[in-house]
Each structure stands twice: as structure tokens, then as C-alpha cells.
Design a protein around this motif. Sequence first.
Motif, PDB file in Angstrom:
ATOM      1  N   VAL A 125      12.209   2.227  18.532  1.00 19.03           N
ATOM      2  CA  VAL A 125      10.874   1.949  17.996  1.00 19.03           C
ATOM      3  C   VAL A 125      10.826   2.180  16.487  1.00 19.03           C
ATOM      4  N   VAL A 126      11.437   3.273  16.018  1.00 19.57           N
ATOM      5  CA  VAL A 126      11.446   3.563  14.580  1.00 19.57           C
ATOM      6  C   VAL A 126      12.207   2.481  13.813  1.00 19.57           C
ATOM      7  N   VAL A 127      13.348   2.063  14.360  1.00 18.84           N
ATOM      8  CA  VAL A 127      14.143   1.014  13.695  1.00 18.84           C
ATOM      9  C   VAL A 127      13.352  -0.289  13.631  1.00 18.84           C
ATOM     10  N   ARG A 128      12.726  -0.663  14.731  1.00 15.83           N
ATOM     11  CA  ARG A 128      11.974  -1.926  14.747  1.00 15.83           C
ATOM     12  C   ARG A 128      10.818  -1.891  13.755  1.00 15.83           C
ATOM     13  N   ASN A 168       8.215  -3.894   9.512  1.00 19.08           N
ATOM     14  CA  ASN A 168       7.008  -3.591   8.730  1.00 19.08           C
ATOM     15  C   ASN A 168       7.228  -2.721   7.506  1.00 19.08           C
ATOM     16  N   GLY A 169       8.466  -2.302   7.255  1.00 16.15           N
ATOM     17  CA  GLY A 169       8.741  -1.561   6.036  1.00 16.15           C
ATOM     18  C   GLY A 169       8.780  -0.046   6.201  1.00 16.15           C
ATOM     19  N   ARG A 170       9.097   0.610   5.074  1.00 14.65           N
ATOM     20  CA  ARG A 170       9.306   2.063   5.082  1.00 14.65           C
ATOM     21  C   ARG A 170       8.060   2.835   5.470  1.00 14.65           C
ATOM     22  N   PHE A 185      16.804   2.143   7.472  1.00 12.15           N
ATOM     23  CA  PHE A 185      16.589   0.778   7.963  1.00 12.15           C
ATOM     24  C   PHE A 185      15.483   0.033   7.219  1.00 12.15           C
ATOM     25  N   SER A 186      14.785   0.714   6.302  1.00  8.79           N
ATOM     26  CA  SER A 186      13.751   0.022   5.530  1.00  8.79           C
ATOM     27  C   SER A 186      14.224  -0.335   4.127  1.00  8.79           C
ATOM     28  N   VAL A 242      19.136  -3.705   3.730  1.00 10.65           N
ATOM     29  CA  VAL A 242      19.204  -3.670   5.187  1.00 10.65           C
ATOM     30  C   VAL A 242      18.174  -4.618   5.785  1.00 10.65           C
ATOM     31  N   ARG A 243      16.940  -4.548   5.274  1.00 12.74           N
ATOM     32  CA  ARG A 243      15.884  -5.423   5.791  1.00 12.74           C
ATOM     33  C   ARG A 243      16.221  -6.892   5.537  1.00 12.74           C
ATOM     34  N   ALA A 244      16.824  -7.166   4.356  1.00 12.21           N
ATOM     35  CA  ALA A 244      17.194  -8.548   4.034  1.00 12.21           C
ATOM     36  C   ALA A 244      18.244  -9.058   5.011  1.00 12.21           C
ATOM     37  N   GLY A 245      19.187  -8.169   5.361  1.00 10.02           N
ATOM     38  CA  GLY A 245      20.225  -8.554   6.313  1.00 10.02           C
ATOM     39  C   GLY A 245      19.645  -8.885   7.672  1.00 10.02           C
TER      40      GLY A 245
END
Length: 210
Positions: free
Chosen positions: A26-29, A34-36, A173-174, A178-181
Motif C-alpha cells: 500500500v505504501v509503495v502504491r 500519488n507522490g511522497r 519509491f517517490s 523511481v516514479r518516472a521508471g
Amino acid sequence: MYWTEFLTVALIHLLAVASPGPDFAVVVRESVANGRRAGTWTALGVGCAIFLHVTYSLLGIGLIVSQSIVLFSALKWLAAAYLVYIGIKALRAQPAVAADEAQVVAEPVQRTARGAFVSGFITNGLNPKATLFFLSLFTVVINPHTPLLVQAGYGVYLAAATATWFCMVAWLFSQERVRAGFSRMGHWFDRAMGVVLVGLGIKVALARMP
């Protein structure tokens, strides 16, 4: 006087919290989608839910739940239903809108801090495995003669350590790279996370009382 016991509790908790599960998913998703800010609030929700487990463990309610098939099953099915629900929502993710269409589509609604916090809190709070973990911790690992104030101090540490760990996960993950990937995979990432969440929900539903 209680340092040995505390270090044992801290080590067991570290091994448990580092193991990927519903909280991690859930935290990763939230962090990727939705960002940091959303990821951090979700992590804080998970951390605050620890106080729930600590409280009923200190009050002995956890023992009642673990011994009652009805209560344990109710908690298990609630947790499973919630994970499957958010998993199905992720599975229904649609491809990104084309550039020419995006101009006529309203800006997407930003994830609220409250929504992210509640997501993390419910995910951890309803997890029957967390119930059994804290019950074992406070009945087997921690000496029953340890003063309640000291045990409560352990609880504060466990909540803070959990929140800190998942805040680190959210930070990782934010990050833009990483988010771009993940963004390049677009809705496929959401769908993959949906499969993971539904799978975790089914796993929780199939959990048996010890």
C-alpha cells in the motif's frame, strides 16, 4: 534493567516490518501513484495503527480475539475484503489520456492526506497477522512482570520505528527517477499492484487461527 528485553523486541520487530506484506504494498502504491506526501501520510497511518495493536495487547483483548473463531474470522474477512477492494480499484486503472485529449479533461483529484492516512491505518489495523504478531510479542517475548509503563514504552518505539521504516520506503519509491521508471509502465504498474493486493487479500482470507 530491561535493555535485553527491549533489544529482543526491537530485533523481532525489525525482521517482521522489513518483510513485504500489505503495508509495504500500500505504501509503495501510494508513493508511486500519488507522490511522497501521500506515501508519507500512508506510512504514518500504518505507524499509528500500531498503537491499536499495542493497546489491545496490553488490555488482553488480543488474547480474546485469538481464541474466538468468530472474532478472528470477522477481522480476517474485513481485512481481506479491504485489500481485495483496493486491489480491484488498481486493476481497473486505465491507460494515460492522450496529449490532445488531456487538454479537455479536468485535472485529476489530488490524494488527500486524510485519505492516504486512513488507507495505511486500515490496512495495518485490520491485518489479523499483525494481531497475532503483537499478541505473541506481548505474551511470549515480553515478560508479563515487566511494568505496564515499560511495555507502553515498547509500544511507542514499535509505532515510531514502523512509521520511520515506511516513511523511508515512501521516500525511496517517490523519488522522481523511481516514479518516472514506474510511470513508463503506466497503468500496467497499477494493475500489477492490484494483482499483488488481491493476492494478499486472498492470503489473509485463507489464514487460519494458530
